[in-house]
Design a protein around this motif. Structure first.
Motif, PDB file in Angstrom:
ATOM      1  N   TRP A 135      19.693  12.029  -2.312  1.00 46.37           N
ATOM      2  CA  TRP A 135      18.872  10.590  -1.530  1.00 46.37           C
ATOM      3  C   TRP A 135      17.522  10.318  -2.370  1.00 46.37           C
ATOM      4  N   ARG A 136      16.697  11.299  -2.252  1.00 50.32           N
ATOM      5  CA  ARG A 136      15.609  11.386  -3.752  1.00 50.32           C
ATOM      6  C   ARG A 136      15.511  10.617  -5.042  1.00 50.32           C
ATOM      7  N   THR A 137      15.670   9.760  -4.897  1.00 50.40           N
ATOM      8  CA  THR A 137      16.062   8.799  -6.158  1.00 50.40           C
ATOM      9  C   THR A 137      14.155   8.694  -6.073  1.00 50.40           C
ATOM     10  N   SER A 138      14.206   8.229  -7.551  1.00 52.34           N
ATOM     11  CA  SER A 138      12.940   7.041  -8.301  1.00 52.34           C
ATOM     12  C   SER A 138      12.329   7.030  -7.363  1.00 52.34           C
ATOM     13  N   THR A 139      13.374   5.449  -7.472  1.00 46.82           N
ATOM     14  CA  THR A 139      12.724   4.326  -6.379  1.00 46.82           C
ATOM     15  C   THR A 139      12.257   4.864  -5.654  1.00 46.82           C
ATOM     16  N   ALA A 140      12.598   5.375  -4.486  1.00 45.37           N
ATOM     17  CA  ALA A 140      12.503   5.840  -2.966  1.00 45.37           C
ATOM     18  C   ALA A 140      11.803   6.882  -3.385  1.00 45.37           C
ATOM     19  N   VAL A 141      11.158   7.557  -4.328  1.00 40.24           N
ATOM     20  CA  VAL A 141       9.917   8.817  -4.143  1.00 40.24           C
ATOM     21  C   VAL A 141       9.069   7.913  -4.296  1.00 40.24           C
ATOM     22  N   ALA A 142       9.084   6.608  -5.224  1.00 39.61           N
ATOM     23  CA  ALA A 142       7.923   6.076  -5.569  1.00 39.61           C
ATOM     24  C   ALA A 142       7.355   4.935  -4.130  1.00 39.61           C
ATOM     25  N   LEU A 143       8.169   4.675  -4.101  1.00 37.07           N
ATOM     26  CA  LEU A 143       7.731   4.084  -2.119  1.00 37.07           C
ATOM     27  C   LEU A 143       7.446   5.046  -1.338  1.00 37.07           C
ATOM     28  N   GLN A 145       5.431   7.770  -1.978  1.00 43.84           N
ATOM     29  CA  GLN A 145       4.160   8.401  -2.809  1.00 43.84           C
ATOM     30  C   GLN A 145       3.566   7.373  -2.818  1.00 43.84           C
ATOM     31  N   GLY A 146       3.889   5.627  -2.866  1.00 36.54           N
ATOM     32  CA  GLY A 146       2.263   4.513  -2.952  1.00 36.54           C
ATOM     33  C   GLY A 146       2.314   4.450  -1.589  1.00 36.54           C
ATOM     34  N   MET A 147       2.569   4.821  -0.260  1.00 33.50           N
ATOM     35  CA  MET A 147       2.837   4.015   0.732  1.00 33.50           C
ATOM     36  C   MET A 147       1.812   5.723   1.243  1.00 33.50           C
ATOM     37  N   TYR A 148       2.448   6.690   0.806  1.00 35.35           N
ATOM     38  CA  TYR A 148       0.960   8.119   1.463  1.00 35.35           C
ATOM     39  C   TYR A 148      -0.837   7.855   0.613  1.00 35.35           C
ATOM     40  N   ASP A 149      -0.245   7.540  -0.815  1.00 34.56           N
ATOM     41  CA  ASP A 149      -1.616   7.196  -1.226  1.00 34.56           C
ATOM     42  C   ASP A 149      -2.159   6.121  -0.630  1.00 34.56           C
ATOM     43  N   SER A 150      -2.095   4.856  -0.338  1.00 36.67           N
ATOM     44  CA  SER A 150      -2.509   4.015  -0.126  1.00 36.67           C
ATOM     45  C   SER A 150      -2.949   3.728   1.488  1.00 36.67           C
ATOM     46  N   ARG A 151      -2.000   4.571   1.842  1.00 31.66           N
ATOM     47  CA  ARG A 151      -2.054   4.641   3.837  1.00 31.66           C
ATOM     48  C   ARG A 151      -1.431   3.083   4.308  1.00 31.66           C
ATOM     49  N   ASP A 152      -0.842   2.604   3.511  1.00 27.79           N
ATOM     50  CA  ASP A 152      -0.576   1.734   4.283  1.00 27.79           C
ATOM     51  C   ASP A 152       0.783   1.504   4.517  1.00 27.79           C
ATOM     52  N   PHE A 153       1.935   1.759   5.681  1.00 21.38           N
ATOM     53  CA  PHE A 153       3.255   1.655   5.437  1.00 21.38           C
ATOM     54  C   PHE A 153       4.310   0.832   5.767  1.00 21.38           C
ATOM     55  N   GLY A 181       7.873  -1.640  15.172  1.00 23.32           N
ATOM     56  CA  GLY A 181       7.074  -0.970  15.912  1.00 23.32           C
ATOM     57  C   GLY A 181       6.266   0.084  16.451  1.00 23.32           C
ATOM     58  N   GLN A 182       7.001   1.090  15.115  1.00 24.79           N
ATOM     59  CA  GLN A 182       6.788   2.481  14.620  1.00 24.79           C
ATOM     60  C   GLN A 182       5.267   2.339  14.613  1.00 24.79           C
ATOM     61  N   LEU A 183       4.806   3.546  14.750  1.00 26.60           N
ATOM     62  CA  LEU A 183       3.136   4.019  14.315  1.00 26.60           C
ATOM     63  C   LEU A 183       3.766   5.217  13.420  1.00 26.60           C
ATOM     64  N   HIS A 184       3.074   4.955  11.737  1.00 20.13           N
ATOM     65  CA  HIS A 184       2.788   5.419  10.912  1.00 20.13           C
ATOM     66  C   HIS A 184       1.479   6.389   9.890  1.00 20.13           C
ATOM     67  N   VAL A 185       1.673   7.477   9.547  1.00 16.00           N
ATOM     68  CA  VAL A 185       0.094   7.456   8.972  1.00 16.00           C
ATOM     69  C   VAL A 185       0.635   8.540   8.182  1.00 16.00           C
ATOM     70  N   ARG A 186      -0.904   8.982   7.241  1.00 15.17           N
ATOM     71  CA  ARG A 186      -0.439  10.227   6.067  1.00 15.17           C
ATOM     72  C   ARG A 186       0.459  11.384   6.919  1.00 15.17           C
ATOM     73  N   GLY A 187       1.666  11.789   6.405  1.00 17.34           N
ATOM     74  CA  GLY A 187       2.616  12.952   6.596  1.00 17.34           C
ATOM     75  C   GLY A 187       3.486  12.941   7.719  1.00 17.34           C
ATOM     76  N   CYS A 188       4.036  11.262   7.499  1.00 18.11           N
ATOM     77  CA  CYS A 188       5.246  10.409   8.354  1.00 18.11           C
ATOM     78  C   CYS A 188       5.929  11.231   7.943  1.00 18.11           C
ATOM     79  N   TRP A 189       7.189  12.394   8.830  1.00 20.96           N
ATOM     80  CA  TRP A 189       7.724  12.867   8.736  1.00 20.96           C
ATOM     81  C   TRP A 189       9.462  12.688   7.724  1.00 20.96           C
ATOM     82  N   VAL A 190       9.091  11.543   7.767  1.00 17.67           N
ATOM     83  CA  VAL A 190      10.770  10.447   7.225  1.00 17.67           C
ATOM     84  C   VAL A 190       9.565  10.387   5.033  1.00 17.67           C
TER      85      VAL A 190
END
Length: 214
Positions: A135-143, A145-153, A181-190
């Motif tokens: 499931w760890r495709t290049s698309t999924a990883v890019a999405l 990583q982008g959210m992790y770096d920007s903190r915009d989920f 309605g889910q809160l997301h922060v850096r370190g989100c388990w998914v």
């Protein structure tokens, strides 16, 4: 709402990110922007991007001056500022030992709920769903990583689509991504699962006993 079972599944990295996530979630609009730079530093330390020595040296200027006043979570800056493995684990162990539950109407419920929401996003359900590496495709990883770096989920629903396209049918993972309605922060388990980051406390290895030969 019970703290202890969730807290027990966290490791030091998650608890450090918990402090940063709470502080970011309640960051006062008029607070000095240097504190956001400090949280960047603390998150880098949590993720092992800088050493303890580098963190200590870089955080020194932040010990001077007044820290932002955060309603209900004022201790989070203190925790992140003076962070150490001992402090993080002590906080975690105190939460576990307290074994406190909170119900709507309790005088501390509204105070604790924001912290709990951040923690559950970091820790996730117990046990975590099994994550197929396919499931760890290049698309999924890019999405992710982008959210992790920007903190915009905001792209979490798109991440759900990417995971489903890769064959992920786990309802818990998909629901966590799609819940607006889910809160997301850096370190989100998914996001951590997609990026292959460690989850939960490290497993202690048993020491093998060597037999003495005569």
């Amino acid at each position: 709402m019970v703290w202890s079972p969730v807290a027990a599944r966290g490791d030091v990295r998650k608890w450090r990110l918990h402090a940063c996530g709470c502080a970011r979630t309640h960051f006062p609009p008029r607070a000095a922007k240097k504190w956001l730079a400090f949280l960047d530093l603390a998150e880098r330390y949590a993720d092992g991007e800088i050493t303890a020595e580098e963190f200590t040296q870089a955080q020194a200027p932040f010990h001077r001056g007044r820290r932002p006043r955060l309603t209900g979570v004022s201790g989070d800056f203190d925790l992140a500022l003076r962070d150490s493995e001992n402090l993080a684990t002590t906080w975690r162990d105190l939460v576990i030992a307290a074994n406190r539950s909170y119900e709507p109407g309790d005088h501390q419920y509204d105070l604790v709920l924001p912290r709990f929401r951040v923690l559950t996003d970091l820790i996730g359900p117990g046990p975590l769903p099994e994550f197929d590496p396919s499931w760890r495709t290049s698309t999924a990883v890019a999405l992710a990583q982008g959210m992790y770096d920007s903190r915009d989920f905001g792209a979490m629903p798109i991440l759900a689509d990417a995971l489903q396209d890769a064959g992920c049918g786990d309802a818990v993972i998909v629901r966590h991504c799609q819940d607006t309605g889910q809160l997301h922060v850096r370190g989100c388990w998914v996001v951590d699962l997609v990026l292959g980051r460690p989850q939960g406390p490290p497993v202690k290895k048993k020491r093998s006993r060597r037999r003495r030969t005569t």
